[in-house]
Scaffold this motif. Structure first.
Motif, PDB file in Angstrom:
ATOM      1  N   VAL A 146      -9.658  13.269   8.209  1.00  0.00           N
ATOM      2  CA  VAL A 146     -10.344  11.947   8.105  1.00  0.00           C
ATOM      3  C   VAL A 146     -10.619  11.583   6.859  1.00  0.00           C
ATOM      4  O   VAL A 146     -10.617  10.555   6.402  1.00  0.00           O
ATOM      5  N   VAL A 147     -11.387  12.680   6.064  1.00  0.00           N
ATOM      6  CA  VAL A 147     -11.764  12.581   4.765  1.00  0.00           C
ATOM      7  C   VAL A 147     -10.462  12.029   3.834  1.00  0.00           C
ATOM      8  O   VAL A 147     -10.794  11.154   3.168  1.00  0.00           O
ATOM      9  N   GLU A 148      -9.399  12.732   4.151  1.00  0.00           N
ATOM     10  CA  GLU A 148      -8.319  12.536   3.088  1.00  0.00           C
ATOM     11  C   GLU A 148      -7.742  11.423   3.637  1.00  0.00           C
ATOM     12  O   GLU A 148      -7.665  10.393   2.658  1.00  0.00           O
ATOM     13  N   ARG A 149      -7.802  11.029   4.789  1.00  0.00           N
ATOM     14  CA  ARG A 149      -7.077   9.494   5.156  1.00  0.00           C
ATOM     15  C   ARG A 149      -7.873   8.412   4.721  1.00  0.00           C
ATOM     16  O   ARG A 149      -7.585   7.318   4.244  1.00  0.00           O
ATOM     17  N   THR A 150      -9.372   8.715   4.877  1.00  0.00           N
ATOM     18  CA  THR A 150     -10.333   7.959   4.450  1.00  0.00           C
ATOM     19  C   THR A 150     -10.219   7.086   2.781  1.00  0.00           C
ATOM     20  O   THR A 150     -10.258   6.149   2.553  1.00  0.00           O
ATOM     21  N   GLU A 151     -10.022   8.392   2.158  1.00  0.00           N
ATOM     22  CA  GLU A 151      -9.991   8.397   0.681  1.00  0.00           C
ATOM     23  C   GLU A 151      -8.670   7.645   0.201  1.00  0.00           C
ATOM     24  O   GLU A 151      -8.657   6.649  -0.529  1.00  0.00           O
ATOM     25  N   GLU A 152      -7.444   7.955   1.006  1.00  0.00           N
ATOM     26  CA  GLU A 152      -6.243   7.184   0.842  1.00  0.00           C
ATOM     27  C   GLU A 152      -6.287   5.769   1.266  1.00  0.00           C
ATOM     28  O   GLU A 152      -6.048   4.871   0.456  1.00  0.00           O
ATOM     29  N   LEU A 153      -7.186   5.362   2.508  1.00  0.00           N
ATOM     30  CA  LEU A 153      -7.376   3.963   2.689  1.00  0.00           C
ATOM     31  C   LEU A 153      -8.188   3.169   1.594  1.00  0.00           C
ATOM     32  O   LEU A 153      -8.028   2.126   1.347  1.00  0.00           O
ATOM     33  N   ARG A 154      -9.347   4.028   1.068  1.00  0.00           N
ATOM     34  CA  ARG A 154     -10.193   3.334  -0.232  1.00  0.00           C
ATOM     35  C   ARG A 154      -9.226   3.219  -1.065  1.00  0.00           C
ATOM     36  O   ARG A 154      -9.478   2.052  -1.841  1.00  0.00           O
ATOM     37  N   ALA A 155      -8.311   3.995  -1.660  1.00  0.00           N
ATOM     38  CA  ALA A 155      -7.593   3.783  -2.716  1.00  0.00           C
ATOM     39  C   ALA A 155      -6.626   2.884  -2.517  1.00  0.00           C
ATOM     40  O   ALA A 155      -6.565   1.903  -3.485  1.00  0.00           O
ATOM     41  N   ARG A 156      -6.133   2.576  -1.346  1.00  0.00           N
ATOM     42  CA  ARG A 156      -5.165   1.585  -0.858  1.00  0.00           C
ATOM     43  C   ARG A 156      -6.212  -0.054  -1.019  1.00  0.00           C
ATOM     44  O   ARG A 156      -5.536  -1.163  -1.525  1.00  0.00           O
ATOM     45  N   ASN A 157      -7.463   0.109  -0.711  1.00  0.00           N
ATOM     46  CA  ASN A 157      -8.196  -0.924  -0.619  1.00  0.00           C
ATOM     47  C   ASN A 157      -8.628  -1.583  -2.052  1.00  0.00           C
ATOM     48  O   ASN A 157      -8.464  -2.579  -2.410  1.00  0.00           O
ATOM     49  N   ARG A 158      -8.867  -0.480  -2.917  1.00  0.00           N
ATOM     50  CA  ARG A 158      -9.061  -0.759  -4.220  1.00  0.00           C
ATOM     51  C   ARG A 158      -7.862  -1.217  -4.863  1.00  0.00           C
ATOM     52  O   ARG A 158      -7.952  -2.398  -5.728  1.00  0.00           O
ATOM     53  N   GLU A 159      -6.618  -0.746  -4.803  1.00  0.00           N
ATOM     54  CA  GLU A 159      -5.567  -1.374  -5.143  1.00  0.00           C
ATOM     55  C   GLU A 159      -5.355  -2.888  -4.734  1.00  0.00           C
ATOM     56  O   GLU A 159      -4.883  -3.821  -5.437  1.00  0.00           O
ATOM     57  N   LEU A 160      -5.500  -2.839  -3.321  1.00  0.00           N
ATOM     58  CA  LEU A 160      -5.437  -4.376  -2.893  1.00  0.00           C
ATOM     59  C   LEU A 160      -6.518  -5.473  -3.407  1.00  0.00           C
ATOM     60  O   LEU A 160      -6.234  -6.405  -3.923  1.00  0.00           O
ATOM     61  N   LEU A 161      -7.670  -4.819  -3.890  1.00  0.00           N
ATOM     62  CA  LEU A 161      -8.524  -5.604  -4.552  1.00  0.00           C
ATOM     63  C   LEU A 161      -8.179  -6.123  -5.735  1.00  0.00           C
ATOM     64  O   LEU A 161      -8.420  -7.175  -6.135  1.00  0.00           O
ATOM     65  N   ARG A 162      -7.719  -5.098  -6.651  1.00  0.00           N
ATOM     66  CA  ARG A 162      -6.946  -5.421  -8.101  1.00  0.00           C
ATOM     67  C   ARG A 162      -5.888  -6.484  -8.064  1.00  0.00           C
ATOM     68  O   ARG A 162      -5.955  -7.181  -8.733  1.00  0.00           O
ATOM     69  N   THR A 163      -5.289  -6.126  -6.964  1.00  0.00           N
ATOM     70  CA  THR A 163      -3.930  -7.198  -6.651  1.00  0.00           C
ATOM     71  C   THR A 163      -4.630  -8.706  -6.381  1.00  0.00           C
ATOM     72  O   THR A 163      -3.998  -9.605  -6.831  1.00  0.00           O
ATOM     73  N   GLN A 164      -5.600  -8.788  -5.445  1.00  0.00           N
ATOM     74  CA  GLN A 164      -6.163  -9.903  -5.180  1.00  0.00           C
ATOM     75  C   GLN A 164      -6.818 -10.434  -6.476  1.00  0.00           C
ATOM     76  O   GLN A 164      -6.672 -11.784  -6.475  1.00  0.00           O
ATOM     77  N   ASP A 165      -7.398  -9.566  -7.212  1.00  0.00           N
ATOM     78  CA  ASP A 165      -8.365 -10.235  -8.416  1.00  0.00           C
ATOM     79  C   ASP A 165      -7.156 -10.868  -9.551  1.00  0.00           C
ATOM     80  O   ASP A 165      -7.290 -11.786  -9.933  1.00  0.00           O
ATOM     81  N   ALA A 166      -5.997 -10.021  -9.593  1.00  0.00           N
ATOM     82  CA  ALA A 166      -4.931 -10.424 -10.490  1.00  0.00           C
ATOM     83  C   ALA A 166      -4.499 -11.761 -10.014  1.00  0.00           C
ATOM     84  O   ALA A 166      -3.984 -12.668 -10.829  1.00  0.00           O
ATOM     85  N   LEU A 167      -4.201 -11.947  -8.560  1.00  0.00           N
ATOM     86  CA  LEU A 167      -3.713 -13.249  -8.128  1.00  0.00           C
ATOM     87  C   LEU A 167      -4.572 -14.299  -8.321  1.00  0.00           C
ATOM     88  O   LEU A 167      -4.188 -15.367  -8.743  1.00  0.00           O
ATOM     89  N   VAL A 168      -5.854 -14.012  -7.964  1.00  0.00           N
ATOM     90  CA  VAL A 168      -6.762 -15.285  -8.167  1.00  0.00           C
ATOM     91  C   VAL A 168      -6.722 -15.505  -9.784  1.00  0.00           C
ATOM     92  O   VAL A 168      -6.755 -16.580 -10.047  1.00  0.00           O
ATOM     93  N   ARG A 169      -6.775 -14.602 -10.602  1.00  0.00           N
ATOM     94  CA  ARG A 169      -6.916 -14.905 -12.093  1.00  0.00           C
ATOM     95  C   ARG A 169      -5.821 -15.658 -12.465  1.00  0.00           C
ATOM     96  O   ARG A 169      -5.755 -16.546 -13.299  1.00  0.00           O
ATOM     97  N   GLY A 170      -4.555 -15.159 -11.985  1.00  0.00           N
ATOM     98  CA  GLY A 170      -3.592 -15.744 -12.518  1.00  0.00           C
ATOM     99  C   GLY A 170      -3.065 -17.025 -12.007  1.00  0.00           C
ATOM    100  O   GLY A 170      -2.759 -17.999 -12.959  1.00  0.00           O
ATOM    101  N   LEU A 171      -3.544 -17.323 -10.904  1.00  0.00           N
ATOM    102  CA  LEU A 171      -3.487 -18.841 -10.360  1.00  0.00           C
ATOM    103  C   LEU A 171      -4.631 -19.532 -11.181  1.00  0.00           C
ATOM    104  O   LEU A 171      -4.446 -20.832 -11.474  1.00  0.00           O
ATOM    105  N   CYS A 172      -5.680 -19.252 -11.061  1.00  0.00           N
ATOM    106  CA  CYS A 172      -6.668 -19.995 -12.041  1.00  0.00           C
ATOM    107  C   CYS A 172      -6.280 -20.111 -13.545  1.00  0.00           C
ATOM    108  O   CYS A 172      -6.658 -21.021 -13.915  1.00  0.00           O
ATOM    109  N   ARG A 173      -5.817 -19.067 -14.286  1.00  0.00           N
ATOM    110  CA  ARG A 173      -5.264 -19.222 -15.538  1.00  0.00           C
ATOM    111  C   ARG A 173      -4.255 -20.540 -15.693  1.00  0.00           C
ATOM    112  O   ARG A 173      -4.416 -21.071 -16.668  1.00  0.00           O
ATOM    113  N   LEU A 174      -3.399 -20.287 -14.587  1.00  0.00           N
ATOM    114  CA  LEU A 174      -2.603 -21.770 -14.511  1.00  0.00           C
ATOM    115  C   LEU A 174      -3.200 -22.951 -14.576  1.00  0.00           C
ATOM    116  O   LEU A 174      -2.545 -23.762 -15.086  1.00  0.00           O
ATOM    117  N   THR A 175      -4.282 -23.133 -13.658  1.00  0.00           N
ATOM    118  CA  THR A 175      -4.933 -24.340 -13.550  1.00  0.00           C
ATOM    119  C   THR A 175      -5.449 -24.326 -14.735  1.00  0.00           C
ATOM    120  O   THR A 175      -5.705 -25.714 -15.367  1.00  0.00           O
TER     121      THR A 175
END
Length: 381
Positions: A146-175
């Motif tokens: 559970v600890v291992e899978r939780t850390e994997e999930l957290r890592a994926r969530n961190r990556e998702l947040l980075r992707t989301q942030d990059a998406l928002v920043r990219g679209l806003c920069r375009l604007t």
């Protein structure tokens, strides 16, 4: 005397009794079953044996000179929980045996013990101990997994947040590349929106978890549709003609369609902030009274994220200079306009949140905002 060998796995067993004869008989029975046997003539010597190496099983006489077997039993649980204990008691001493079971003994056996009885109790106790230890190992392994899978999930969530942030920043920069007034406005406007969203979420537990954070992330996307508006309109100083304004209004649909397309390409694997972003893009110019655009919807038919962002967008647009309006308004005048627009232009609940959070909203206002005022309420494109 010959004894039948039992099939249970060999174990290290400690026999504790003050009578040497009893210890020797028990040792013979247990050795005949393939077990390794140690002996102790009392509680003190038993403690030394256990501290030297904890056995799998202890046959423990209850009545001995000095500390009793019950005294040692009560020590074993906290200090050596993996050691199983079988109490040895005189025939008829049922009450003492019951006390021993309540204190943590696995079983009890009466004196004089027979080989068959010792064999049965030993096998039964060791099997129970094995199952308990296996269960403990299983749970430890499960917890580790559970600890291992939780850390994997957290890592994926961190990556998702980075992707989301990059998406928002990219679209806003375009604007921003199309509308030079947008840069700092996006940051301030999203902070205003988060403050209002946090206040409203406190009154509505049914709203999604982290509602205010989702609004903060989605709010900067509200004007991404402006990339589809011609420069001649987007950068025009002064009022737009009715025809130009019709084209400008299309930016709400362009933005919503862009985010809808992104979600479709992601095949459902997208974050909730994109849902909010689509709603905000399309409906942040809808009015509470139904006289907004692009759909002319009214009241709570307008998505809540869009109602919040309309107030946040209006606030910052009025406090900032624009290409079509070089003079900014004072906060007090904008406040008066927003409060006065409750029930017509703005959602009354969002206006109530604005009033309640006024001090926090003021703290976000850019330090360079001037105190200049103009007669007419500023328009927002």
């Amino acid at each position: 005397m010959g004894f039948e060998t039992v099939n249970s796995s060999p174990a290290d067993i400690l026999v504790v009794d003050d009578e040497a004869y009893v210890r020797e008989v028990m040792a013979r029975y247990l050795k005949a079953s393939g077990h390794t046997v140690r002996q102790a003539d009392g509680v003190d010597s038993a403690r030394r044996e256990i501290e030297r190496q904890a056995p799998a099983l202890v046959y423990l006489d209850i009545n001995m000179p000095g500390p009793s077997g019950l005294d040692l039993l009560k020590e074993l649980g906290p200090r050596w929980p993996d050691v199983a204990v079988v109490m040895v008691t005189a025939i008829g001493d049922v009450a003492t045996a019951v006390d021993a079971l309540r204190a943590g003994a696995a079983d009890f056996i009466n004196k004089p013990a027979t080989f068959e009885n010792v064999k049965l109790v030993t096998a039964r106790t060791l099997e129970r101990r094995h199952l308990v230890l296996e269960n403990q190992r299983y749970h430890l392994k499960l917890e580790s997994l559970v600890v291992e899978r939780t850390e994997e999930l957290r890592a994926r969530n961190r990556e998702l947040l980075r992707t989301q942030d990059a998406l928002v920043r990219g679209l806003c920069r375009l604007t921003e590349s199309r509308d030079r007034d947008t840069g700092a406005h996006l940051d301030r406007m999203s902070r205003y929106a988060q403050i209002l969203a946090r206040r409203i979420a406190a009154e509505h537990p049914e709203l999604p978890k982290d509602f205010d954070k989702l609004i903060h992330m989605a709010a900067p996307l509200h004007d991404i549709g402006k990339v589809g508006v011609p420069d001649s309109i987007l950068s025009k100083p002064g009022p737009l003609t009715p025809e130009e304004f019709e084209i400008m209004k299309r930016h709400t649909i362009f933005g919503a369609e862009t985010l809808a397309h992104i979600k479709k390409q992601l095949m459902g694997k997208y974050a909730q902030f994109l849902d909010f972003g689509e709603e905000i893009c399309r409906s942040h110019h809808e009015r509470w009274d139904g006289h907004g655009y692009p759909d002319g919807i009214a009241g709570d038919k307008i998505p809540l994220p869009a109602r919040i962002c309309m107030v946040a967008d209006y606030l910052d647009a009025c406090l900032s200079s624009r290409v079509y309006r070089k003079v900014s308004l004072h906060f007090d005048q904008v406040r008066s306009d927003i409060v006065g627009g409750a029930g017509t232009m703005f959602d009354p609940e969002v206006v109530a949140a604005f009033i309640a959070e006024e001090s926090n909203l003021r703290s976000v206002v850019n330090a360079d905002t001037t105190d200049s005022t103009i007669e007419e309420t500023a328009g927002i494109r």
